[in-house]
Design a protein around this motif. Sequence first.
Motif, PDB file in Angstrom:
ATOM      1  N   VAL A 137       6.756 -12.714   4.463  1.00  0.00           N
ATOM      2  CA  VAL A 137       6.115 -11.710   5.305  1.00  0.00           C
ATOM      3  C   VAL A 137       7.046 -11.385   6.470  1.00  0.00           C
ATOM      4  CG1 VAL A 137       4.148 -11.194   6.801  1.00  0.00           C
ATOM      5  CG2 VAL A 137       3.813 -12.474   4.669  1.00  0.00           C
ATOM      6  N   PRO A 138       7.412 -10.114   6.630  1.00  0.00           N
ATOM      7  CA  PRO A 138       8.335  -9.762   7.713  1.00  0.00           C
ATOM      8  C   PRO A 138       7.650  -9.823   9.075  1.00  0.00           C
ATOM      9  CG  PRO A 138       7.569  -7.794   6.637  1.00  0.00           C
ATOM     10  CD  PRO A 138       7.009  -8.947   5.842  1.00  0.00           C
TER      11      PRO A 138
ATOM     12  N   ASN B  62      -0.330   0.752   6.578  1.00  0.00           N
ATOM     13  CA  ASN B  62      -0.164  -0.281   5.546  1.00  0.00           C
ATOM     14  C   ASN B  62       1.291  -0.698   5.413  1.00  0.00           C
ATOM     15  OD1 ASN B  62      -2.471   1.731   4.196  1.00  0.00           O
ATOM     16  ND2 ASN B  62      -2.923  -0.448   3.990  1.00  0.00           N
ATOM     17  N   LEU B  63       1.512  -1.992   5.185  1.00  0.00           N
ATOM     18  CA  LEU B  63       2.810  -2.503   4.756  1.00  0.00           C
ATOM     19  C   LEU B  63       2.551  -3.395   3.548  1.00  0.00           C
ATOM     20  CD1 LEU B  63       5.838  -2.605   5.166  1.00  0.00           C
ATOM     21  CD2 LEU B  63       5.515  -4.610   6.623  1.00  0.00           C
ATOM     22  N   LEU B  64       2.825  -2.865   2.367  1.00  0.00           N
ATOM     23  CA  LEU B  64       2.525  -3.526   1.106  1.00  0.00           C
ATOM     24  C   LEU B  64       3.794  -4.136   0.532  1.00  0.00           C
ATOM     25  CD1 LEU B  64       0.366  -0.561  -0.128  1.00  0.00           C
ATOM     26  CD2 LEU B  64      -0.537  -2.846   0.266  1.00  0.00           C
ATOM     27  N   LEU B  65       3.828  -5.458   0.443  1.00  0.00           N
ATOM     28  CA  LEU B  65       4.996  -6.157  -0.084  1.00  0.00           C
ATOM     29  C   LEU B  65       4.884  -6.272  -1.602  1.00  0.00           C
ATOM     30  CD1 LEU B  65       5.555  -9.108   2.429  1.00  0.00           C
ATOM     31  CD2 LEU B  65       6.347  -6.735   2.572  1.00  0.00           C
TER      32      LEU B  65
ATOM     33  N   PHE C 179       1.246  -5.656  -5.393  1.00  0.00           N
ATOM     34  CA  PHE C 179       1.518  -5.534  -3.966  1.00  0.00           C
ATOM     35  C   PHE C 179       0.530  -6.363  -3.153  1.00  0.00           C
ATOM     36  CE2 PHE C 179       3.544  -1.761  -5.641  1.00  0.00           C
ATOM     37  CZ  PHE C 179       4.654  -1.590  -4.833  1.00  0.00           C
ATOM     38  N   ARG C 180       1.008  -6.846  -2.009  1.00  0.00           N
ATOM     39  CA  ARG C 180       0.170  -7.599  -1.074  1.00  0.00           C
ATOM     40  C   ARG C 180       0.216  -6.923   0.294  1.00  0.00           C
ATOM     41  NH1 ARG C 180       1.629 -13.273   1.974  1.00  0.00           N
ATOM     42  NH2 ARG C 180      -0.116 -13.175   3.422  1.00  0.00           N
ATOM     43  N   GLU C 181      -0.948  -6.676   0.883  1.00  0.00           N
ATOM     44  CA  GLU C 181      -1.030  -6.060   2.202  1.00  0.00           C
ATOM     45  C   GLU C 181      -0.634  -7.056   3.287  1.00  0.00           C
ATOM     46  OE1 GLU C 181      -0.906  -3.876   5.021  1.00  0.00           O
ATOM     47  OE2 GLU C 181      -1.847  -2.795   3.357  1.00  0.00           O
ATOM     48  N   THR C 182       0.306  -6.657   4.175  1.00  0.00           N
ATOM     49  CA  THR C 182       0.766  -7.543   5.250  1.00  0.00           C
ATOM     50  C   THR C 182       0.890  -6.817   6.589  1.00  0.00           C
ATOM     51  OG1 THR C 182       3.114  -7.125   4.761  1.00  0.00           O
ATOM     52  CG2 THR C 182       2.055  -8.967   3.600  1.00  0.00           C
TER      53      THR C 182
ATOM     54  N   LEU D  32      -1.098  -6.346   9.135  1.00  0.00           N
ATOM     55  CA  LEU D  32      -1.554  -7.094  10.306  1.00  0.00           C
ATOM     56  C   LEU D  32      -0.635  -8.267  10.584  1.00  0.00           C
ATOM     57  CD1 LEU D  32      -3.760  -7.378  12.457  1.00  0.00           C
ATOM     58  CD2 LEU D  32      -5.032  -8.805  10.851  1.00  0.00           C
ATOM     59  N   GLU D  33      -0.297  -9.026   9.550  1.00  0.00           N
ATOM     60  CA  GLU D  33       0.588 -10.182   9.732  1.00  0.00           C
ATOM     61  C   GLU D  33       1.966  -9.766  10.236  1.00  0.00           C
ATOM     62  OE1 GLU D  33       0.250 -13.116   6.274  1.00  0.00           O
ATOM     63  OE2 GLU D  33      -0.694 -11.297   5.487  1.00  0.00           O
ATOM     64  N   ALA D  34       2.459  -8.622   9.734  1.00  0.00           N
ATOM     65  CA  ALA D  34       3.805  -8.181  10.101  1.00  0.00           C
ATOM     66  C   ALA D  34       3.857  -7.575  11.492  1.00  0.00           C
ATOM     67  CB  ALA D  34       4.318  -7.178   9.073  1.00  0.00           C
ATOM     68  N   GLY D  35       2.698  -7.171  12.043  1.00  0.00           N
ATOM     69  CA  GLY D  35       2.672  -6.638  13.402  1.00  0.00           C
ATOM     70  C   GLY D  35       2.738  -5.127  13.496  1.00  0.00           C
TER      71      GLY D  35
END
Length: 526
Positions: free
Chosen positions: A22-23, A370-373, A380-383, A385-388
């Motif tokens: 997670v970035p 959205n930032l989907l890894l 894909f995984r939603e990140t 919130l975690e990524a900021g």
Amino acid sequence: MRRLLLLAAFLATAVRAEEPLVPRFVEETATAGLASSYDGDWEYMVGGGVAALDCSGDGFPDLAFAGGASPASLWRNRSTRGGPLRFLKVESGIEIPAVTGAYPLDVDADGRPDLMLLRQGESRLLRGLGDCRFEPAPEGWGFRAPSAWSSAFSATWEAGQDWPTLALGTYIDPAEEFFPWGSCTDNLLVRPEGRHFAAPQPLKPSYCALSLLFTDWDRSGTPSLRVSNDREYYKGGQEQLWRLAPAAPPRLATEAEGWAYLRIWGMGIASRDLDLDGFPEYALTSMADNKLQTLVEVPADGRRPRPAFVDVAFPRGAIAQRPYTGGDVRPSTAWHAEFADVNNDARPDLFIAKGNVDAMPDFAAKDPNNLLLLRADGTFRETGLEAGVASMATSRGATLADLNLDGLPDLVVTNRRAPAQVWRNVTAGTGHWLQLRLEQPGPNRDAIGAWIEMRLPDGVHAREVTVGGGHAGGALGWWHMGLGPEAAAEVRILWPHGHAGPWERLPADGFFVLSPDAPARPWQPG
């Protein structure tokens, strides 16, 4: 059908690999010195793009913002390599009002990027003078755009042409007081005549385009024009694919050929080869859900595929139809879409800018980006919130560009009636990377339409070099590729219209300029 069955079996049986890294993004809007917003009333409810381009010639991406009712602005990049982001607003010649979008391209192949400014009114093509200065395109270029609500843009170089072919998307007629259904104005195709432009040709029918992309979807060497349309203001329309054979009138792909009837509130287009089959997938943003299209079948015998696509957004976790944080459970409204490998694991990730059109009560007011890894199993995984990067501002355009040249894509997002935001990617422990810039002699200096291919142990990773797509803004300059754990990679360029360069082994974590018939040239900031 065979391709669909294989895809379903793969998704059903794939062993979930270790979750992607997670970035971590840190917002630096205030300290970076950026102060731009996309202002205006109903006539600026769409648009609001940002362009990333190296107009100063120092290798660092500079930023051009659409301002809507406020003047457009250009911000010169004063960052140092690997350091905090710094920008300085400069007088550049683009400071005009009513700009809805901005796209860079080098029309005259002089090595200085030019700018297409989409406007509420007459769109303008500006010639780059170097040192981040621009002037109106010379009369001899012959570019004339009618007064319209311009909302989308793409460009390509057709075979045998010294000058680019341009496509301009338009929206509703702002003179119609009550926005009646069926009020969409004509999109325009502007083809060259030698080293100037012919009169614009209407693309009929048109259905309120909000994103255009010239793309070689079938790897034939001849790009087609994808059009994503906003169904809010048309009758009987659909998503479109215009075929452009050289020196022939454009024609629409038909259902008989495989092009499926699809109606969405189309906002943005992003393309990338996600499954390493050599053909691009397409992310299409919309209201309430999003699409991720892949070809129904890639012929095994080398024949060109049909323009038949299937939506795999739901099984791959890329639908992003509702906010994932903030408490608002109403449907989302998605705008700019862009693929970028934000953690350098060699898998393209997907960013989507979100924001209510204005105050539509049936759609989320708190609608985070959205930032989907992309995972190793293709989902894909939603990140966000975690990524900021889960901003609750009303977002529109965006760009993912390595602003401080440290090998990590940073993020810029424009917001309606609110300041634009910029985040620095400070992720630790990422994989390796390469950044490539293409240069070829003669016209089309930046090799628009080329394919970058990178050979890694898991296969050949490919990306198309395009101008267009997204929502109201794009980028030109370094093309970023993540390598994962590999300390080197083999790279080759399939140059526009057929010439394939040789495979070259390049060491990781560096910048290289690639030209036809010449070895890759390393580059260093400064």
